[in-house]
Write a protein that holds these residues in place. Structure first.
Motif, mmCIF file in Angstrom:
data_model
loop_
_atom_site.group_PDB
_atom_site.id
_atom_site.type_symbol
_atom_site.label_atom_id
_atom_site.label_comp_id
_atom_site.label_asym_id
_atom_site.label_seq_id
_atom_site.Cartn_x
_atom_site.Cartn_y
_atom_site.Cartn_z
ATOM 1 N N VAL A 200 49.240 64.962 108.933
ATOM 2 C CA VAL A 200 47.994 64.398 108.261
ATOM 3 C C VAL A 200 47.853 62.948 108.989
ATOM 4 C CG1 VAL A 200 47.270 63.379 106.071
ATOM 5 C CG2 VAL A 200 47.847 65.812 106.156
ATOM 6 N N ILE A 201 49.030 62.271 108.792
ATOM 7 C CA ILE A 201 49.111 60.695 109.147
ATOM 8 C C ILE A 201 48.554 60.895 110.849
ATOM 9 C CG2 ILE A 201 50.434 58.900 109.314
ATOM 10 C CD1 ILE A 201 51.888 59.740 106.715
ATOM 11 N N ARG A 202 49.189 61.923 111.363
ATOM 12 C CA ARG A 202 49.138 61.726 113.023
ATOM 13 C C ARG A 202 47.520 61.901 113.167
ATOM 14 N NH1 ARG A 202 51.902 66.430 114.446
ATOM 15 N NH2 ARG A 202 53.631 65.302 114.241
ATOM 16 N N GLU A 203 47.270 63.002 112.413
ATOM 17 C CA GLU A 203 45.622 63.413 112.689
ATOM 18 C C GLU A 203 44.616 62.440 112.261
ATOM 19 O OE1 GLU A 203 42.845 65.928 113.859
ATOM 20 O OE2 GLU A 203 45.133 66.180 114.088
ATOM 21 N N ALA A 204 45.075 61.668 111.124
ATOM 22 C CA ALA A 204 44.124 60.703 110.554
ATOM 23 C C ALA A 204 43.920 59.427 111.319
ATOM 24 C CB ALA A 204 44.387 60.404 109.036
ATOM 25 N N ILE A 205 45.384 58.891 111.732
ATOM 26 C CA ILE A 205 45.217 57.576 112.115
ATOM 27 C C ILE A 205 46.221 57.520 113.437
ATOM 28 C CG2 ILE A 205 44.981 56.165 109.895
ATOM 29 C CD1 ILE A 205 47.954 56.022 109.546
ATOM 30 N N GLY A 206 46.636 58.584 113.844
ATOM 31 C CA GLY A 206 47.270 58.334 115.303
ATOM 32 C C GLY A 206 48.829 58.081 115.042
ATOM 33 N N VAL A 207 49.443 57.754 113.738
ATOM 34 C CA VAL A 207 50.737 57.229 113.852
ATOM 35 C C VAL A 207 51.827 58.430 113.401
ATOM 36 C CG1 VAL A 207 52.280 56.118 112.281
ATOM 37 C CG2 VAL A 207 49.897 55.075 112.812
ATOM 38 N N GLU A 208 53.155 58.316 114.417
ATOM 39 C CA GLU A 208 54.020 59.277 114.066
ATOM 40 C C GLU A 208 54.929 58.941 113.074
ATOM 41 O OE1 GLU A 208 54.734 62.238 115.510
ATOM 42 O OE2 GLU A 208 53.005 62.183 116.630
ATOM 43 N N ILE A 209 55.140 59.623 112.423
ATOM 44 C CA ILE A 209 56.290 59.329 111.285
ATOM 45 C C ILE A 209 57.551 60.099 111.641
ATOM 46 C CG2 ILE A 209 56.880 59.919 108.635
ATOM 47 C CD1 ILE A 209 54.610 57.947 109.019
ATOM 48 N N LYS A 210 58.640 59.171 111.587
ATOM 49 C CA LYS A 210 59.757 59.984 111.842
ATOM 50 C C LYS A 210 60.366 60.919 110.743
ATOM 51 C CE LYS A 210 64.230 58.422 113.752
ATOM 52 N NZ LYS A 210 65.333 58.345 112.597
ATOM 53 N N LEU A 211 60.970 62.122 110.924
ATOM 54 C CA LEU A 211 61.331 63.153 110.131
ATOM 55 C C LEU A 211 62.873 63.431 110.337
ATOM 56 C CD1 LEU A 211 58.179 65.475 109.579
ATOM 57 C CD2 LEU A 211 58.955 63.577 107.983
#
Ligand code: ASP
Length: 604
Positions: free
Chosen positions: A263-274
């Motif tokens: 969702v975050i990638r799609e909405a604001i282009g930010v990569e969250i580290k998992l």
């Protein structure tokens, strides 16, 4: 022949330099009109954006005549040719390279003069905007919110669909659910005196879906809670509701963090580290003073109880003797804070129940580290000073702020102080997305006023297996309160920048454990049966181990879109009084309606 508006070729945000030469058909609202010495320019607006139209009297006198009569918010359809703007390119507009030289126009609808300008930035008060939300919706920020919400919802549905979750709708007219807020009630016409409750969440139904073998469920579900409203609360709000069978917490958390990262990638282009960091509730409270820690900055809380014991300072000693703690935060370069600032904080922290705000500045005198101002004279002992510097890592120029009292109040006060100071001193880095899971919540809380144990999440949340003995499952014994409050739950919250996005738990699927939880909550078997009868019944027919979560969709959109309030991301929100300015709900109904519902005695 009228223009075939149903055959629009583009929306008003679509045309670019590459389209020059094309004949296009556009329709939309007049955003702006300028009559410049014969030439008329119209900014045409629709959901997609704005395109400039040009009407030239020498080439198209009839169309030009109509264009001159247009006013703000009139609805038109035009046909024309895409031309390059030459030197007049507008770099601030996506369509700014071109304009449409219009030769045909139809006026489809006139508009009264709107009560405020339909522009991106306006000062108009929210009540008026919501009263005329159909106009407000034409503004870019409102459009952007709804478009972003759509994109996020779609991403979520797609994620869960790909992973085998069924989207199932659950009832709106139902019975009380166990979240513990006030219900909205709907009177029954056929059974006077009986009421449906609107669901506070689909909790019971999603558990029934698991018992019914549906295996994996998700729903973008509307929930209703009759609570006092705040910026991030609405009487009806939307949850991303999820439930899975045969799972442990890791499985639910794994899917939810992967979905949120998408969702975050799609909405604001930010990569969250998992995977996201997992922090225990105990650690979150101890180091951040909150169960939703903001990890974008440090300034963690340090325990200095042992050192404070060595002082004669009454403000420290008395709470410690009563079993309390002394903790502190170190404000980097906080010595530069003015007296006015620290006095202000002192007044505010008193407002949330603290006795004051003990503090010291860390300074240097003749090559030695010393404490100055505030409570410095109580901390002169070398041992104390050294101990504090060591425990906190404070450096010359820093400021140490303390709180002393019971564990719970110290957490509350320092949690508040940490975030307030971070905000005021601009210590929160911008454009950072710090997420984590908080796990191992206590299963029970204790209400001092009511002298009663209550469920921290809801009564179906499973205790951790290794803590079952603390509840004396398998015997009738009621354990001491200390033991009850030590029981940890298989519950988890997901947090973004210090804000809880959602929470869930593994549920109890053993009837002996469920029975014991009810007993500890002070619910008799009979009361539990009346309240949650159908779930109790279902649990006896082969319930798989199951668990789930619910995420606040409105809040997610608000945070990712940088909006101030969840009202900004809801198409038709309510205001603080619970009213809808547009429809004027809630409103009076007729005596006849009340009579049908058996409620006419209410009318005086
Ligand atoms: N129904 C719960 C809530 O709304 C979430 C969950 O346990 O799944 O808080």
């Amino acid at each position: 022949m009228p223009l075939p508006y149903n055959e629009r070729t583009h929306d008003c945000g679509a045309l670019r330099g590459a389209d020059v030469g094309k004949t296009v058909l556009l329709a939309g609202w007049v955003d702006n009109f300028r009559d410049l010495g014969g030439m008329v320019f119209i900014d045409l607006r629709d959901r997609g954006g704005i395109t400039q139209l040009r009407f030239d009297p020498t080439t198209d006198p009839k169309a030009h005549e109509v264009a001159r009569s247009l006013r703000s918010e009139y609805v038109i359809c035009v046909r024309g040719e895409v031309v390059h703007r030459g030197e007049k390119v507008n770099p601030n507009l996506p369509t700014g390279e071109i304009e449409v030289k219009a030769h045909e126009i139809d006026l489809l609808s006139k508009s009264k003069t709107p009560p405020y300008l339909i522009a991106d930035e306006i000062e108009t008060n929210e009540d008026l905007r919501l009263q005329t939300r159909f106009l407000d919706l034409r503004r870019t920020p409102v459009k952007r919110a709804l478009m972003m919400r759509h994109r996020i919802t779609k991403t979520i549905r797609d994620y869960f669909d790909r992973h085998g979750f069924l989207d199932v709708e659950t009832p709106i007219l139902t019975k009380s659910t166990p979240e513990g807020a006030r219900d909205y009630l709907v009177p029954s016409r056929l059974e006077h005196g009986s009421f449906y409750a609107l669901p506070q969440s689909p909790q019971l139904f999603k558990q029934l879906l698991m018992i019914g073998g549906m295996d994996r469920y998700m729903q973008i579900a509307r929930c209703f809670r009759d609570e006092d409203l705040r910026a991030d609360r609405q009487p009806e709000f939307t949850q991303v509701d999820v439930e899975m069978a045969f799972v442990q917490p890791e499985n639910v958390m794994g899917h939810v963090e992967a979905c949120l990262a998408e969702v975050i990638r799609e909405a604001i282009g930010v990569e969250i580290k998992l995977p996201l960091p997992r922090i225990s509730y105990a650690e979150a409270m101890k180091s951040y003073g909150r169960d939703a820690p903001d990890l974008r900055y440090g300034m963690t809380i340090k325990d200095v109880t042992e050192i404070a014991k060595k002082t004669d300072f009454k403000v420290f000693r008395e709470p410690i003797d009563a079993g309390g703690v002394v903790r502190c935060i170190v404000v980097e370069r906080g010595s530069e804070m003015t007296r006015k600032e620290t006095d202000g904080l002192t007044e505010e922290i008193k407002g949330i129940g603290a006795g004051g705000l003990p503090l010291v500045k860390v300074a240097e005198e003749g090559g030695n580290v010393v404490f100055q101002t505030g409570i410095a004279k109580f901390l002169e002992n070398e041992d104390v000073k050294k101990g504090l510097i060591e425990a906190t890592g404070a450096k010359v120029g820093d400021l140490i702020m303390f709180a002393a009292g019971s564990e719970a109040t110290v957490c509350k006060h320092l949690g508040w102080l940490r975030s307030t100071v971070a905000e005021r001193r601009n210590l929160i880095p911008e454009n950072q997305w710090a997420m984590c899971w908080v796990v191992d919540f206590p299963l029970f809380g204790y209400d001092d006023e009511e002298k009663a144990v209550y469920p921290m999440h809801h009564p179906f949340t499973s205790p951790k297996d290794e803590d079952l003995h603390l509840m004396r499952v398998g015997s009738d014994e009621i354990p001491p309160k200390e033991d009850i409050l030590k029981v940890r739950a298989k519950a988890y919250d997901v947090v973004l920048n210090g804000i809880e996005l959602g929470g869930g738990s593994i549920r109890i699927h053993r009837s002996d454990v469920q029975g014991k939880v009810f007993k500890l909550l002070g619910l008799s078997d009979e009361e539990a049966r009346v309240k949650f009868q159908f779930l109790m019944e279902a649990l006896q027919f082969g319930a798989p181990p199951h668990g789930g979560i619910a995420l606040g969709l409105d809040r997610i959109v608000m945070l990712l879109g940088g909006f101030d309030s969840i009202r900004d991301v809801i198409a038709f929100p309510k205001v603080a009084s619970g009213a809808c300015p547009l429809t004027e709900a809630p409103s009076e109904v007729t005596t006849r309606q009340l009579r049908e519902l058996g409620l006419d005695r209410l009318r005086t």
